[in-house]
Design a protein around this motif. Structure first.
Motif, mmCIF file in Angstrom:
data_model
loop_
_atom_site.group_PDB
_atom_site.id
_atom_site.type_symbol
_atom_site.label_atom_id
_atom_site.label_comp_id
_atom_site.label_asym_id
_atom_site.label_seq_id
_atom_site.Cartn_x
_atom_site.Cartn_y
_atom_site.Cartn_z
ATOM 1 N N ALA B 83 0.851 -1.199 0.000
ATOM 2 C CA ALA B 83 0.000 0.000 0.000
ATOM 3 C C ALA B 83 0.881 1.242 0.000
ATOM 4 O O ALA B 83 1.809 1.346 0.800
ATOM 5 C CB ALA B 83 -0.908 -0.007 1.228
ATOM 6 N N PHE B 84 0.600 2.151 -0.905
ATOM 7 C CA PHE B 84 1.319 3.419 -1.046
ATOM 8 C C PHE B 84 2.785 3.244 -1.435
ATOM 9 O O PHE B 84 3.554 4.194 -1.433
ATOM 10 C CB PHE B 84 1.213 4.269 0.230
ATOM 11 C CG PHE B 84 -0.190 4.671 0.552
ATOM 12 C CD1 PHE B 84 -0.793 5.705 -0.124
ATOM 13 C CD2 PHE B 84 -0.919 3.994 1.517
ATOM 14 C CE1 PHE B 84 -2.108 6.073 0.156
ATOM 15 C CE2 PHE B 84 -2.228 4.345 1.798
ATOM 16 C CZ PHE B 84 -2.821 5.394 1.125
ATOM 17 N N ILE B 541 -7.146 21.102 2.968
ATOM 18 C CA ILE B 541 -6.319 20.093 3.641
ATOM 19 C C ILE B 541 -7.200 18.975 4.167
ATOM 20 O O ILE B 541 -6.919 17.786 3.960
ATOM 21 C CB ILE B 541 -5.510 20.739 4.787
ATOM 22 C CG1 ILE B 541 -4.423 21.647 4.214
ATOM 23 C CG2 ILE B 541 -4.884 19.677 5.685
ATOM 24 C CD1 ILE B 541 -3.679 22.452 5.251
ATOM 25 N N LEU B 542 -8.316 19.351 4.825
ATOM 26 C CA LEU B 542 -9.181 18.326 5.406
ATOM 27 C C LEU B 542 -9.842 17.497 4.297
ATOM 28 O O LEU B 542 -9.974 16.273 4.422
ATOM 29 C CB LEU B 542 -10.236 18.977 6.302
ATOM 30 C CG LEU B 542 -9.636 19.676 7.528
ATOM 31 C CD1 LEU B 542 -10.723 20.338 8.356
ATOM 32 C CD2 LEU B 542 -8.827 18.708 8.390
ATOM 33 N N LEU B 545 -7.234 15.138 3.046
ATOM 34 C CA LEU B 545 -7.026 14.093 4.054
ATOM 35 C C LEU B 545 -8.120 13.037 3.925
ATOM 36 O O LEU B 545 -7.844 11.835 3.893
ATOM 37 C CB LEU B 545 -7.036 14.720 5.454
ATOM 38 C CG LEU B 545 -7.033 13.754 6.632
ATOM 39 C CD1 LEU B 545 -5.725 12.979 6.674
ATOM 40 C CD2 LEU B 545 -7.238 14.487 7.942
ATOM 41 N N VAL B 548 -7.445 10.932 0.874
ATOM 42 C CA VAL B 548 -6.304 10.016 0.991
ATOM 43 C C VAL B 548 -6.702 8.807 1.835
ATOM 44 O O VAL B 548 -6.374 7.667 1.512
ATOM 45 C CB VAL B 548 -5.088 10.741 1.613
ATOM 46 C CG1 VAL B 548 -4.018 9.743 2.011
ATOM 47 C CG2 VAL B 548 -4.530 11.753 0.640
ATOM 48 N N VAL B 549 -7.431 9.073 2.926
ATOM 49 C CA VAL B 549 -7.765 7.979 3.842
ATOM 50 C C VAL B 549 -8.824 7.067 3.241
ATOM 51 O O VAL B 549 -8.800 5.856 3.444
ATOM 52 C CB VAL B 549 -8.219 8.557 5.203
ATOM 53 C CG1 VAL B 549 -8.700 7.462 6.115
ATOM 54 C CG2 VAL B 549 -7.058 9.292 5.858
ATOM 55 N N LEU B 565 -2.119 14.519 -1.981
ATOM 56 C CA LEU B 565 -1.004 14.866 -1.082
ATOM 57 C C LEU B 565 -0.372 16.184 -1.517
ATOM 58 O O LEU B 565 0.000 17.016 -0.684
ATOM 59 C CB LEU B 565 0.051 13.747 -1.065
ATOM 60 C CG LEU B 565 -0.379 12.459 -0.358
ATOM 61 C CD1 LEU B 565 0.692 11.383 -0.515
ATOM 62 C CD2 LEU B 565 -0.624 12.702 1.122
ATOM 63 N N MET B 568 -2.542 18.952 -0.424
ATOM 64 C CA MET B 568 -2.384 19.121 1.016
ATOM 65 C C MET B 568 -1.135 19.943 1.324
ATOM 66 O O MET B 568 -1.170 20.901 2.106
ATOM 67 C CB MET B 568 -2.264 17.725 1.624
ATOM 68 C CG MET B 568 -2.646 17.620 3.061
ATOM 69 S SD MET B 568 -2.355 15.949 3.590
ATOM 70 C CE MET B 568 -3.884 15.198 3.213
ATOM 71 N N LEU B 569 -0.017 19.573 0.674
ATOM 72 C CA LEU B 569 1.241 20.289 0.907
ATOM 73 C C LEU B 569 1.143 21.729 0.427
ATOM 74 O O LEU B 569 1.576 22.658 1.119
ATOM 75 C CB LEU B 569 2.387 19.579 0.185
ATOM 76 C CG LEU B 569 2.825 18.234 0.765
ATOM 77 C CD1 LEU B 569 3.724 17.511 -0.207
ATOM 78 C CD2 LEU B 569 3.535 18.435 2.087
#
Lengths: 260, 616
Positions: B83-84, B541-542, B545, B548-549, B565, B568-569
């Motif tokens: 994963a990832f 960002i949220l 997130l 991604v999750v 990602l 987010m950055l």
């Protein structure tokens, strides 16, 4: 008025920054957490013919009594002990099928249920216990068994974990001396766990709280060949499943005679 | 908020302040710089360091699954099963690319600005070592994948080593580096990759410590391109505290660069038919039928030397007896001496060769010309090697490609130089460039030079097909264009220098700055839009997130994960830039000018690319 507004902005930006940092750290933490969890590569349980070093099938009737034989099953890195169990005089002993709980309380009397009976004969087995079927011995005398050679306590392997036949001492002082029903014991020198080879490797002495996993064997009466077909009991120590974390053995596994 | 009053003493309140106090962040002994130094051209080194940081994080995690006994299988396992793992491996590769690119930019910027001069000679020397170590580490990393690109790189490297050092010494060296059999190769490559990465970390720490000994080179606007003052006066009134101002700026740089790396990988993943040299994912295994279509390339950052190795007119094909020693047959020894060893020696000795008291490129004309040639030749030979890998180059072809930029540079710099020594004359070439006729003149000069070479070549009867000749002419013209642009830029610098020198007569720059700082306080900041933007970033960002999750399959959806990602950055970067800007209000009021919205435009660019990735 202006001053109050500025404080509000500060507070707002603080909360925003805090949320942003926590969110981003979580956004990277989650992939790292998933990455670090090893992928489960579960393979099928193999069915393997037991052969000697030259590739010839092992004959069940030719196995020496009370001698340890070693083979890897179901993965190339999970060693097991194969024993033709016998008494002090070297006569094979029939091993009965049993129903054994996955978790044991070794300080109490050894707890198991004799196979075939529906009644709960052993007082120490709670009615809620998870039980598994120990198939008993195979071969002409129903005396051949195989257990995982990885101790269920902290994973010590053969030769730390070894079979001591009836009549021999464990050379490791325990008080009281631990011996099984018939005198023999599977004993781990690392931390003193003891298992009864004649009763499905149930725990005789702590610190292990689980019996050794049993390798289910099949004996072909016509050819006298032996097959390893399954693993029952607790999961082999250090694995998430019995076929996880290694390459499975093939159709044939080589059995080596222990030098001990 | 937990109160730490008792722990921290009377004047600090929150846990955050307690950490700042106990970690001594306000007294960090780093050089402090004026506010206007906080621009990206002064912090190029931070870009290199940021790439390196991600390389260390991702590289150490990749070590957990890599197995040198099964290089290709274990790499593909990381890509397809873990994963990832795909995210990690592809960003590791692109971070390496970014590190090499930003390092070249960092290197040339300091080269042309004369940052290597007293007292920063040691920073320069360690920097050169870092350059070599990075390329070395990158080579071994490239090999580790075990795909066709990596195995080709091994073969090319062995060929190059043998070509430089001869068969006997060359075999010895390549056996030391890569072992004698394939099983050994990957164990050694892994060992050397980690070893050189460790060396890189140590050298970086040394580089940074030496840099902090004297601080950043003062901006040429403050020094008027002179070597003095050597350091930033730490008693200046417009210095910003390292913590939190400079610290926030640096975190911002790191986040932005990481975001750019992530989005670049995401975009590259959505491109079909991407060139194997820049494919973020491993190529086919070396024994597969697809591998046959792949021409043998070294990694792209070594393509330049791969082409130079094709300069067969420099080859020593027979052993030469020099009496004391015999030089064995070394087909690329001379090329290596001319293009690697000699420039290397020049670069190492540079701080000791150039002791003039000026940092202006035109006051150091030969060093400037040499640097410009390095850039032009690197670009030319890299493209050349990419388009015609392994095709031998005759002397006429090499001259056609490489001489025109040299001539343009030498003539251009010479004319500008003449102008600079007679300040009022201005230099004819420069004034031509300044006027609109510059381009036309340049084009004519270039065409003339190039056609002269094409003519000379056809008279000599050299050169292969028309296509090859067209390519070479294009390369020569391309190089000439870079040379011309460079001369034009120098002309601009020259004009600026003149202005600076005239300004210098009025002096008191520092007092001016102070006055500016005072007047700036009277201008009221307009910050309402920043709050709205900050809220927007937090929501982004949220949202990322959440994505991604909840992504169903991080393996097939790697490009989407990467884009989230990156968003987010970039959002955190924007948020941090808002806080940075609010904290630096007193140095420059927030008026919503281009400087104020630039970071948010960068973040918006990442957002657009992420949207593209998720639609594609």
């Amino acid at each position: 008025m202006v001053k109050k507004l500025r404080i509000d902005r500060r507070g707002f930006l603080k909360i925003a920054a805090f949320t942003g940092v926590v969110g981003t750290v979580a956004g990277f933490g989650y992939p790292v957490y998933k990455y670090l969890s090893p992928p489960q590569q579960e393979t099928q349980m193999p069915r393997s013919l037991l052969v000697d070093e030259n590739g010839n099938p092992i004959k069940a009737s030719e196995l020496e009594v009370n001698k340890m034989y070693l083979f890897n099953y179901p993965l190339v890195n999970t060693p097991n002990i194969l024993i033709n169990l016998g008494d002090e005089n070297g006569n094979p002993v029939k091993v009965e099928p049993l129903r054994i709980p996955l978790n044991m309380e070794p300080l109490n009397e050894p707890s198991y249920i004799v196979g075939g009976q529906t009644e709960n004969l052993a007082e120490h087995v709670p009615a809620t216990a998870q039980l598994y079927e120990f198939p008993g011995g195979v071969g002409p005398s129903q005396s051949i068994v195989a257990y995982s050679a990885i101790c269920q306590h902290l994973g010590c392997v053969y030769p730390q974990l070894k079979y001591v036949p009836p009549g021999q001492s464990t050379e490791f002082p325990t008080n009281p001396p631990i011996i099984g029903e018939r005198g023999g014991v599977l004993f781990c020198r690392c931390h003193g766990s003891a298992f009864d080879p004649f009763r499905g490797a149930i725990v005789l002495s702590e610190p292990s709280l689980r019996p050794l996993p049993t390798i289910v064997l099949e004996w072909e009466q016509d050819t006298d060949n032996l097959y390893a077909v399954n693993v029952v009991g607790p999961v082999i120590f250090g694995r998430t499943c019995n076929t996880c974390g290694g390459d499975p053995v093939g159709d044939k596994v080589v059995v080596k005679k222990s030098e001990l | 908020m937990p109160r730490f009053k008792k722990l921290a003493g009377s004047n600090s309140g929150s846990l955050f302040e307690w950490i700042v106090d106990r970690a001594g962040l306000k007294e960090v002994p780093f050089y402090r710089v004026p506010f206007h130094y906080l621009s990206i051209d002064m912090w190029l080194g931070a870009l290199v360091a940021a790439s390196m940081a991600w390389l260390f994080i991702s590289g150490l995690l990749l070590l957990l699954y890599y197995n040198p006994q099964k290089p290709y299988e274990s790499t593909m396992n990381i890509v397809n099963n873990v994963a990832f793992g795909k995210v990690l491996l592809s960003t590791h590769l692109y971070a390496a690319f970014t590190m090499i690119l930003t390092m070249y930019i960092h290197f040339f910027k300091n080269y042309f600005e004369g940052a290597y001069k007293k007292p920063r000679e040691l920073v320069w020397l360690v920097g050169i070592l870092l350059l070599l170590t990075t390329l070395q580490t990158a080579f071994f990393g490239y090999v580790l994948v075990g795909d066709i690109v990596g195995t080709d790189a091994i073969n090319v490297a062995k060929g190059v080593i043998n070509g430089i050092f001869g068969l006997n010494l060359g075999t010895l060296i390549s056996n030391m580096l890569l072992g004698t059999n394939p099983e050994e190769t990957y164990t050694r490559a892994l060992g050397f990759h980690v070893l050189f990465a460790g060396l890189l970390a140590l050298l970086f720490m040394l580089h940074f410590s030496l840099f902090e000994a004297h601080g950043p080179t003062p901006h040429h606007k403050d020094t008027k391109w002179r070597t003095k003052p050597e350091k930033i006066d730490q008693k200046r009134k417009d210095l910003v505290p390292w913590f939190p101002i400079n610290f926030l700026y640096m975190i911002g740089i790191i986040l932005m660069l990481w975001s750019a790396i992530f989005i670049a990988v995401a975009v590259a993943m959505t491109q079909e038919n991407i060139h194997p040299l820049i494919n973020p994912l491993p190529g086919p295994p070396p024994d597969s039928p697809e591998a046959a279509e792949h021409p043998p390339y070294p990694p792209w950052f070594f393509l330049f030397f791969y082409k130079i190795a094709d300069f067969v007119f420099l080859s020593i094909n027979k052993p030469i007896d020099l009496g004391i020693i015999t030089i064995p047959a070394t087909p690329i020894l001379l090329q290596a001496i001319l293009t690697l060893f000699l420039p290397g020696i020049v670069l190492v000795l540079l701080p000791f060769l150039d002791k003039s008291d000026s940092r202006h490129p035109l006051k150091r004309p030969w060093i400037t010309a040499f640097g410009a040639l390095m850039i032009i030749y690197l670009v030319q030979t890299t493209i050349w090697g990419l388009l015609t890998p392994g095709q031998p180059v005759r002397i006429g072809q090499a001259i056609l490609v490489m001489l025109p930029p040299l001539i343009i540079l030498v003539i251009g710099i010479h004319m500008l130089k003449k102008g600079i020594s007679r300040a009022e004359a201005g230099g004819q070439f420069a004034s031509l460039l300044k006027r609109g006729s510059a381009a036309a003149t340049a084009g004519l000069v270039m065409l003339f030079i190039n056609s002269a070479f094409v003519f000379a070549q056809s008279v000599a009867g050299e050169g292969a097909s028309a296509a090859t000749r067209a390519l070479e002419a294009a390369l020569g013209i391309g190089g000439s264009v870079i040379a011309l642009l460079f001369v034009a830029y120098l002309a601009k610098l020259k004009k600026e220098l003149k202005e600076l020198e005239q300004e210098g007569k009025t002096e008191q720059t520092q007092e001016n700055l102070q006055q500016e700082a005072q007047t700036s306080e009277s201008v009221e900041s307009e910050t309402g839009w920043l709050n709205v933007l900050a809220l927007f970033y937090v929501i982004l960002i949220l949202y990322s997130l959440y994505n991604v999750v909840t992504i169903a399959d991080p393996i097939t959806g790697a490009a989407n994960v990467l884009s989230y990602l990156a968003v987010m950055l970039a959002s955190l970067y924007g948020l941090i830039m808002i806080i940075f800007r609010v904290m630096t209000e007193k140095y420059k009021p927030i008026i919503g000018d281009f400087g104020d919205i630039k970071p948010h435009l960068l973040a918006a660019a990442i957002l657009l690319l992420a949207a593209y990735v998720n639609i594609a």
